[in-house]
Design a protein around this motif. Structure first.
Motif, PDB file in Angstrom:
ATOM      1  N   VAL A 170      56.398 -16.119  -4.602  1.00 61.92           N
ATOM      2  CA  VAL A 170      55.595 -17.324  -4.791  1.00 61.92           C
ATOM      3  C   VAL A 170      55.057 -17.311  -6.221  1.00 61.92           C
ATOM      4  N   CYS A 171      54.911 -18.508  -6.794  1.00 62.31           N
ATOM      5  CA  CYS A 171      54.463 -18.593  -8.198  1.00 62.31           C
ATOM      6  C   CYS A 171      52.947 -18.450  -8.284  1.00 62.31           C
ATOM      7  N   PHE A 172      52.460 -17.202  -8.115  1.00 63.82           N
ATOM      8  CA  PHE A 172      51.022 -16.937  -8.191  1.00 63.82           C
ATOM      9  C   PHE A 172      50.590 -16.763  -9.646  1.00 63.82           C
ATOM     10  N   MET A 173      49.361 -17.196  -9.930  1.00 66.81           N
ATOM     11  CA  MET A 173      48.825 -17.067 -11.289  1.00 66.81           C
ATOM     12  C   MET A 173      48.022 -15.763 -11.416  1.00 66.81           C
ATOM     13  N   MET A 174      48.274 -15.054 -12.528  1.00 63.06           N
ATOM     14  CA  MET A 174      47.542 -13.813 -12.781  1.00 63.06           C
ATOM     15  C   MET A 174      46.863 -13.874 -14.140  1.00 63.06           C
ATOM     16  N   ARG A 175      45.961 -12.906 -14.358  1.00 66.81           N
ATOM     17  CA  ARG A 175      45.325 -12.809 -15.672  1.00 66.81           C
ATOM     18  C   ARG A 175      46.375 -12.526 -16.730  1.00 66.81           C
ATOM     19  N   LYS A 176      46.066 -12.891 -17.963  1.00 65.34           N
ATOM     20  CA  LYS A 176      46.977 -12.632 -19.081  1.00 65.34           C
ATOM     21  C   LYS A 176      47.387 -11.164 -19.102  1.00 65.34           C
ATOM     22  N   LYS A 177      46.388 -10.266 -18.886  1.00 72.41           N
ATOM     23  CA  LYS A 177      46.624  -8.833 -18.974  1.00 72.41           C
ATOM     24  C   LYS A 177      47.737  -8.401 -18.011  1.00 72.41           C
ATOM     25  N   GLU A 178      47.629  -8.830 -16.749  1.00 73.92           N
ATOM     26  CA  GLU A 178      48.651  -8.459 -15.778  1.00 73.92           C
ATOM     27  C   GLU A 178      49.937  -9.249 -16.005  1.00 73.92           C
ATOM     28  N   ALA A 179      49.768 -10.526 -16.367  1.00 68.91           N
ATOM     29  CA  ALA A 179      50.934 -11.408 -16.500  1.00 68.91           C
ATOM     30  C   ALA A 179      51.859 -10.942 -17.615  1.00 68.91           C
ATOM     31  N   GLU A 180      51.309 -10.216 -18.578  1.00 66.89           N
ATOM     32  CA  GLU A 180      52.158  -9.753 -19.679  1.00 66.89           C
ATOM     33  C   GLU A 180      52.857  -8.435 -19.362  1.00 66.89           C
ATOM     34  N   THR A 181      52.666  -7.929 -18.125  1.00 66.99           N
ATOM     35  CA  THR A 181      53.393  -6.733 -17.698  1.00 66.99           C
ATOM     36  C   THR A 181      54.893  -7.060 -17.677  1.00 66.99           C
ATOM     37  N   ASP A 182      55.687  -6.084 -18.061  1.00 62.58           N
ATOM     38  CA  ASP A 182      57.139  -6.219 -17.955  1.00 62.58           C
ATOM     39  C   ASP A 182      57.488  -6.675 -16.534  1.00 62.58           C
ATOM     40  N   PRO A 183      58.288  -7.728 -16.393  1.00 64.81           N
ATOM     41  CA  PRO A 183      58.584  -8.230 -15.043  1.00 64.81           C
ATOM     42  C   PRO A 183      59.231  -7.170 -14.144  1.00 64.81           C
ATOM     43  N   MET A 184      59.814  -6.129 -14.743  1.00 59.72           N
ATOM     44  CA  MET A 184      60.461  -5.102 -13.945  1.00 59.72           C
ATOM     45  C   MET A 184      59.502  -3.966 -13.558  1.00 59.72           C
ATOM     46  N   GLN A 185      58.287  -4.011 -14.127  1.00 63.15           N
ATOM     47  CA  GLN A 185      57.275  -3.010 -13.773  1.00 63.15           C
ATOM     48  C   GLN A 185      56.250  -3.681 -12.862  1.00 63.15           C
ATOM     49  N   LYS A 186      55.569  -2.871 -12.042  1.00 60.54           N
ATOM     50  CA  LYS A 186      54.558  -3.506 -11.205  1.00 60.54           C
ATOM     51  C   LYS A 186      53.214  -3.528 -11.916  1.00 60.54           C
ATOM     52  N   ILE A 187      52.406  -4.521 -11.581  1.00 68.27           N
ATOM     53  CA  ILE A 187      51.067  -4.621 -12.170  1.00 68.27           C
ATOM     54  C   ILE A 187      50.208  -3.506 -11.591  1.00 68.27           C
ATOM     55  N   ASP A 188      49.184  -3.080 -12.340  1.00 62.39           N
ATOM     56  CA  ASP A 188      48.400  -1.979 -11.785  1.00 62.39           C
ATOM     57  C   ASP A 188      46.980  -2.371 -11.396  1.00 62.39           C
ATOM     58  N   GLN A 189      46.641  -3.654 -11.512  1.00 65.99           N
ATOM     59  CA  GLN A 189      45.315  -4.070 -11.076  1.00 65.99           C
ATOM     60  C   GLN A 189      45.417  -5.384 -10.324  1.00 65.99           C
ATOM     61  N   VAL A 190      44.597  -5.534  -9.295  1.00 65.36           N
ATOM     62  CA  VAL A 190      44.627  -6.769  -8.520  1.00 65.36           C
ATOM     63  C   VAL A 190      43.420  -7.619  -8.902  1.00 65.36           C
ATOM     64  N   VAL A 191      43.629  -8.556  -9.820  1.00 65.07           N
ATOM     65  CA  VAL A 191      42.567  -9.487 -10.193  1.00 65.07           C
ATOM     66  C   VAL A 191      43.132 -10.886 -10.084  1.00 65.07           C
ATOM     67  N   GLY A 192      42.604 -11.670  -9.145  1.00 69.30           N
ATOM     68  CA  GLY A 192      43.135 -13.013  -8.937  1.00 69.30           C
ATOM     69  C   GLY A 192      42.058 -14.050  -9.086  1.00 69.30           C
ATOM     70  N   SER A 193      42.413 -15.290  -8.751  1.00 74.99           N
ATOM     71  CA  SER A 193      41.426 -16.361  -8.759  1.00 74.99           C
ATOM     72  C   SER A 193      41.479 -17.074  -7.423  1.00 74.99           C
ATOM     73  N   GLY A 194      41.952 -16.348  -6.397  1.00 73.88           N
ATOM     74  CA  GLY A 194      42.168 -16.962  -5.090  1.00 73.88           C
ATOM     75  C   GLY A 194      40.918 -16.959  -4.234  1.00 73.88           C
ATOM     76  N   PRO A 195      41.035 -17.467  -3.020  1.00 68.32           N
ATOM     77  CA  PRO A 195      39.880 -17.627  -2.132  1.00 68.32           C
ATOM     78  C   PRO A 195      39.301 -16.308  -1.620  1.00 68.32           C
ATOM     79  N   PHE A 196      40.069 -15.209  -1.694  1.00 67.49           N
ATOM     80  CA  PHE A 196      39.558 -13.912  -1.258  1.00 67.49           C
ATOM     81  C   PHE A 196      39.717 -12.917  -2.401  1.00 67.49           C
ATOM     82  N   LYS A 197      39.019 -11.776  -2.286  1.00 65.44           N
ATOM     83  CA  LYS A 197      39.303 -10.699  -3.219  1.00 65.44           C
ATOM     84  C   LYS A 197      39.506  -9.386  -2.452  1.00 65.44           C
ATOM     85  N   LEU A 198      40.358  -8.561  -2.996  1.00 61.94           N
ATOM     86  CA  LEU A 198      40.679  -7.289  -2.345  1.00 61.94           C
ATOM     87  C   LEU A 198      39.518  -6.325  -2.524  1.00 61.94           C
TER      88      LEU A 198
END
Lengths: 534, 290, 313
Positions: A170-198
């Motif tokens: 799904v086309c989820f929006m992430m912070r610039k910091k995570e979004a600039e991660t190499d698409p083949m590597q996984k992000i290492d922090q969960v920061v979103g703008s959604g209705p819940f937070k982890l």
């Protein structure tokens, strides 16, 4: 320092206080049971990065913590979500979007175009639909803090659909910091703008994932529908509990230890239907479509006739009965695009209307020049439906005199071995079994398995130039009517060259306590906003 | 001479002698009888039962009837046929594991106990193998490879080997102390001859006892592996995978679990009874230790 | 004594190295692709290949082994390939439920088994003896998961006395913690009860036959007092040995019991990891379990000196 009895004592008290402190804080922060939902889903969250993986559990996680620019509504139409105002130029080549007010990351910073642009690019690098769109994109650029544009090289009718879809990734929006991660590597922090937070303190990977209401989330004003509209959260906390054993999960639901169970096996539904505290609802009315994939690279299924023979051989009703009993939730599926989807049609389905035809199948295998070599069928033994399906398929193949070698292995082995292009007797394979969501099956572009690009295609490597031509035509089509017409052509051709065939379609009803209300029916995501308890 | 006399005396009263044996060793006789019965069922399965693999989805989860004595399972297969055929795999797995682990363990144990130079090295490897939890090793071995009866047998046998090695080695060590062996070594007999003639016989009794217990535990572990989805391929009926595949139906169709479950418990019981009887008879020292 | 402990601890080293080598080879030679699982079912072959590269799975095996071992030496078990968490953290999170289950099972099993074993020995040859020993053989013969489901149906679903599944941390109270552990402990402890009861009975009979017991009887020491004090004390050594052996049994049983009762322990962590091929977790848990096994057997050996003054190291 010398340790006297007194210092030791003080140290002890201090340590005790430190140990006790977090639990006191936790005890205060713990929301009431009345506003906490404990839910069990079909599996465990394999990783937190919903762009990196196509696993549905990660998309469920993504739906909690992230938000999307657009969202599909209950009528399968894309509607703006994070986007406020938007427009498209007269030549239909430039889309301009403006983010709505009040969007904030959970670290407190505002969501800006500088976050959105790399998020879009990273997603497009991984998503089949995104890649398809990017072939026609000239540029994605930020105009100011809240405005960004997508410029196209040629007209493309699916821009909003791919941004809004619920099929993974799904086309989820992430912070610039995570979004600039190499698409083949996984992000290492969960920061979103959604209705819940982890809630990382309470989360235990593999056991439970705790999501707290995001107090800073500003929902849209319009009514919720699908994953579009206002995501108003009425719960304080949702806990994703991982419970691999179905019997245990059903018992836990009946005992009130959990509130929601996504995948109660059909055979246990009678047990739940008799319970006045439990209700059963179909959330994803398109359900799943079971696929059998033949390998185009090796005999006998490198021959069109042998693949057509499978259509006459496979009796879908038997497969559905074996896994679902006489369930109202399972059905046969003659359409290449799944039943109940906008593209469903009945072009070239004589093989289905005539029912199972063993003689015809036998004749077609003979025409294909089948030489008695063992046919390697991979069976995923740890997934009940796939395991059952493989056994019935083997029985049917044997009925028409084929030599079948059932290779039993777990799903992890299947996904590895299916990528092996060698001949079946050298580590390759002839047939494997899987399933896909009905909404993805219904879209010729979004499902990776729908490509027939030979070596580049999904496992089985089907190749057909007409199919590819028609898919592109479908993507560029201007009106829904035009698309439906092209879909008929695609299906007529597909049931001739048979890139895959189906063993049925089933809806998975979810079971929940009767005090859980207002779950929105969505394909491939389970939204926990709008839900009320009590 | 004595042996001949014994046979001659036994001939007229074979039945009587058996009765005496049975009275003295009721557990061996009961266990053996149950096992032989199971083995007969396993061998003549094609004569007394239909096709265990035939699926008739329209006839799923039928309760026991004249047509299906033990009812049908969720794929519409005959539970009676599958239970009868299931005896084959349980016995094959149980006996093969016992044979393989005893054979391999015997060779290594004899070598380690007799040749003191390699003893330390071999026993460290055995310690290492014992340290890995057997069930995890088996799950890993089976699920990492393609499921087959042989993989299951090997996976269950490997962790049993070090236990056999330790047993054999301890027997060898005590036997080796005996004066007649020292004399034989001193007298220049060849190693093979000494091991074959003097040491091997003393390992037989404890090994037979050990083998029966390994058989029982192998049948149980096979069932456990199937339960965890890492067993014999589902096409092949085994009591373990029958129970595992039917565990959803415990409430709705209890016969799908009851019959294989009862068969499983009965056979393991039979093997255990035999093991206890054999132990009491063959190895009073071991009997006291167990 | 200290020298003996040091020597034994040192001898653990080659054992653990062997375990490490064995486990690593087992995982990396066998098929199964974590990259394909991570990527999900809708991923293209190209995507999967790129993930495999990002995880370092395309490196030669010996190189991957060296990387793993060198961090192992530093006490670092690596990170899960699926979540970002270190394996040590994941194991620590799951340790409490597994330890709790092992503890309650052990206590349940030992209390019941010694009671049964002593009773059977005291009434040797009677019907009570035969019933107890018959029960012991049956205890060996019924699979843990069959017992588990039976208990769930009877006590959790029909009688509703106990929860169906799950685990409550000890920090939320002893009673809630215990309620969740009753059924799993019985299911898992049954085999153990059978095993220990038999040993207890056998050793008790041996000890009862010894000269000093006969003397004690002749001196008119009360039978019950005699049984408990003299006999049980002497029977302790073999019983402790069985408990040492039983740790392996317990570890195996924990894996199945945690699945049946959905206890989020280390056993389930590793079963899930095997299905997904999360190599660092599988390797880490097996190393930890093996280490525990070796250590427990060391402690068992140590305890001999306490239980039996004749044994000295």
């Amino acid at each position: 320092m010398k340790i006297t009895r007194r210092t030791a004592l003080q140290g002890g008290i201090a340590t005790a206080a430190v140990i006790a402190a977090p639990s006191i804080v936790r005890a205060q922060a713990k929301p009431s049971a009345a506003r906490t939902v404990r839910a069990v889903f079909h599996g465990d969250i394999p990783t937190y990065d919903p762009i990196w993986t196509t696993a549905n559990m990660t998309a469920y996680h993504g739906g909690m913590v992230y938000d999307t620019l657009f969202g599909i509504d209950g009528k399968q139409q894309p509607q703006p979500q994070m986007v406020g105002k938007w427009g498209v130029s007269d030549d239909k080549l430039t889309y301009t979007f403006e983010l709505r007010d009040g969007l904030k990351w959970t670290d407190g910073t505002p969501v800006t175009s500088a976050d959105v642009v790399p998020s879009l690019k990273r997603w497009a690098a991984r998503d089949g639909g995104g890649q398809h769109m990017m072939l026609r994109v000239k540029d994605i650029a930020a105009k100011d803090a809240k405005t960004f544009t997508i410029e196209l090289k040629e007209r493309y009718g699916l821009v909003l659909e791919v941004l809004a879809k619920t099929s993974t990734p799904v086309c989820f929006m992430m912070r610039k910091k995570e979004a600039e991660t190499d698409p083949m590597q996984k992000i290492d922090q969960v920061v979103g703008s959604g209705p819940f937070k982890l809630n990382l303190d309470e989360t235990k990977p593999g056991t439970q994932y705790v999501y707290d209401r995001n107090p800073d989330y500003v929902p849209r004003a319009d009514a919720p529908s699908g994953i579009a509209g206002g995501k108003k959260v009425n719960l304080e906390r949702v806990i994703f509990v991982n419970m691999p054993d179905a019997q245990t999960a059903v018992a836990a639901l009946q005992a009130g230890e959990i509130d929601f169970y996504e995948v109660p096996p059909t055979d246990l539904l009678p047990q739940l239907e008799g319970d006045k505290n439990i209700k059963i609802e179909v959330l994803n009315s398109l359900g799943n479509v079971g696929q059998i994939r033949p390998n185009f690279l090796h005999p006998p299924f490198n021959n069109e006739k042998a693949r057509q023979a499978l259509l006459y051989l496979v009796k879908q009703s038997d497969y559905m009965k074996a896994s679902f009993g006489d369930s109202k939730y399972a059905r046969t599926c003659p359409s290449f695009f799944g039943m109940g989807t906008p593209m469903e049609n009945d072009a070239n389905t004589d093989w289905f209307k005539g029912g199972q035809n063993l003689e015809k199948a036998k004749a077609l295998f003979k025409e294909a020049g089948y030489d008695g070599k063992p046919i390697v069928l991979m069976q995923a033994t740890n997934i009940a439906i796939m395991s059952n399906t493989a056994q019935i398929l083997a029985q049917e193949l044997r009925q028409v005199g084929l030599n079948v070698q059932v290779e039993a292995m777990d799903w992890s082995n299947v996904v590895q071995r299916r990528s092996n292009k060698s001949p079946p007797d050298q580590g390759g394979w002839n047939l494997f079994i899987t399933w896909s969501g009905g909404s993805a099956i219904g879209n010729p572009i979004l499902l990776a398995a729908h490509a027939a690009t030979g070596d580049k295609a999904w496992f089985g490597w089907p190749s057909d130039s007409l199919h590819e031509e028609l898919r592109t035509k479908w993507a560029l089509a201007g009106t829904p009517e035009e698309r439906k017409q092209i879909a008929q052509q695609i299906q007529a051709n597909a049931w001739k060259f048979v890139p895959q065939l189906y063993y049925g379609q089933w809806m998975q009803p979810a079971a929940m306590r009767t005090n859980i209300n207002n779950l929105l029916p969505v394909a491939e995501i389970i939204p926990w906003w709008n839900v009320t308890k009590g | 001479m004595a042996a001949v006399a014994e046979v001659a005396r036994a001939r007229p009263g074979l039945a009587g002698k058996f009765a005496v044996f049975a009275r003295r060793n009721p557990t061996i006789v009961l266990g053996a009888a149950l096992l032989i019965l199971t083995a007969i069922f396993a061998v003549i399965a094609p004569l007394i039962a239909g096709d265990p693999r035939l699926m008739t989805p329209a006839k799923r989860l039928l309760s026991p009837s004249a047509e299906y004595w033990f009812g049908t399972d969720n794929l519409g297969r005959d539970v009676y046929a599958r239970t009868v055929y299931g005896a084959r795999i349980s016995l094959v797995v149980g006996l093969s594991v016992a044979t393989i682990s005893v054979a391999v363990g015997l060779v290594i144990g004899l070598a380690a106990g007799y040749y003191r130079r390699i003893d330390g090295f071999v026993m460290r490897i055995m310690d290492g193998m014992m340290a890995i939890p057997a069930i995890l090793l088996a799950i890993a071995l089976v699920s990492l490879n393609r499921a087959s009866v042989w993989i299951v047998i090997v996976a269950i046998a490997i962790p049993e080997v070090p236990r056999v090695v330790r047993l054999v080695r301890s027997v060898v060590l005590t036997t080796r102390e005996q004066p007649f062996i020292e004399a034989a070594i001193g007298g220049g007999s060849r190693d093979f001859k000494i091991i074959h003639r003097h040491i091997l016989p003393s390992t037989v009794a404890p090994l037979i006892v050990q083998a029966t217990y390994i058989t029982a535990s192998a049948i149980l572990i096979e069932a456990a592996l199937s339960f965890l989805g890492a067993g014999v391929p589902p096409e092949i009926p085994t009591w373990g995978n029958m129970i595992a595949a039917s565990r959803l139906f415990l409430a709705r169709a209890p016969w799908t679990i009851f019959f294989p479950g009862a068969a499983l418990a009965l056979v393991i019981l039979a093997v255990n009874l035999m093991g206890d009887g054999l132990r009491d008879r063959l190895d009073p020292r071991l009997a006291r230790r167990m | 004594m200290t020298a003996y402990i040091a020597r034994r601890l040192l001898s653990m080293l080659p054992v653990m190295v062997l375990v490490a080598l064995f486990v690593f080879l087992l995982l990396h030679i066998a098929p199964g692709d974590p990259a394909a699982i991570i990527a999900g079912d809708n991923a293209t072959p190209d995507n999967i290949a790129q993930i495999r590269k990002a995880l370092g799975l395309d490196e030669p095996i010996w190189k991957q082994f060296l990387v793993w071992v060198s961090s192992l030496v530093r006490g670092d078990l690596g990170r899960s390939m699926f979540w970002n968490d270190p394996v040590t953290t994941l194991i620590a999170q799951r340790a409490e439920p597994t330890l709790s289950l092992a503890l309650t099972t052990l206590i349940f099993a030992i209390v019941i088994a010694i009671t049964l074993g002593v009773t059977a020995a005291a009434k040797a040859g009677t019907a009570i003896d035969r019933i107890v020993m018959g029960f012991a053989v049956i205890g060996f013969s019924v699979p843990v998961f069959v017992v588990g489901y039976l208990l769930i149906f009877v006590f959790a679903i029909y009688l509703k006395w106990l929860p169906v599944q799950g685990y409550t941390p000890l920090s939320e109270g002893v009673l809630p913690w215990l309620r969740n552990l009753v059924l799993p402990s019985i299911a898992l402890g049954l085999v153990y009860v059978a095993l220990i009861a038999r040993i207890t009975r056998a050793t008790m009979l041996d000890v009862l036959a010894e000269d000093y017991m006969r003397t004690a009887r002749a001196k008119g020491v009360a039978p019950r007092h005699m049984l408990l004090k003299h006999a049980l004390k002497n029977a302790a050594v073999p019983i402790v040995t069985v408990i040492g052996i039983g740790v392996a049994l317990l570890i195996g049983g924990v894996v199945i019991t945690e699945t049946v009762f959905n206890i989020p322990g280390v056993g389930r962590l590793v079963v899930d990891a095997i299905a997904r091929r999360d190599y660092p977790i599988i390797q880490g848990v097996i190393m930890v379990f093996s280490g525990i096994y070796v250590l427990v057997n060391l402690v068992v050996d140590m305890s001999y000196t306490l239980l039996d003054p004749r044994i000295r190291y």
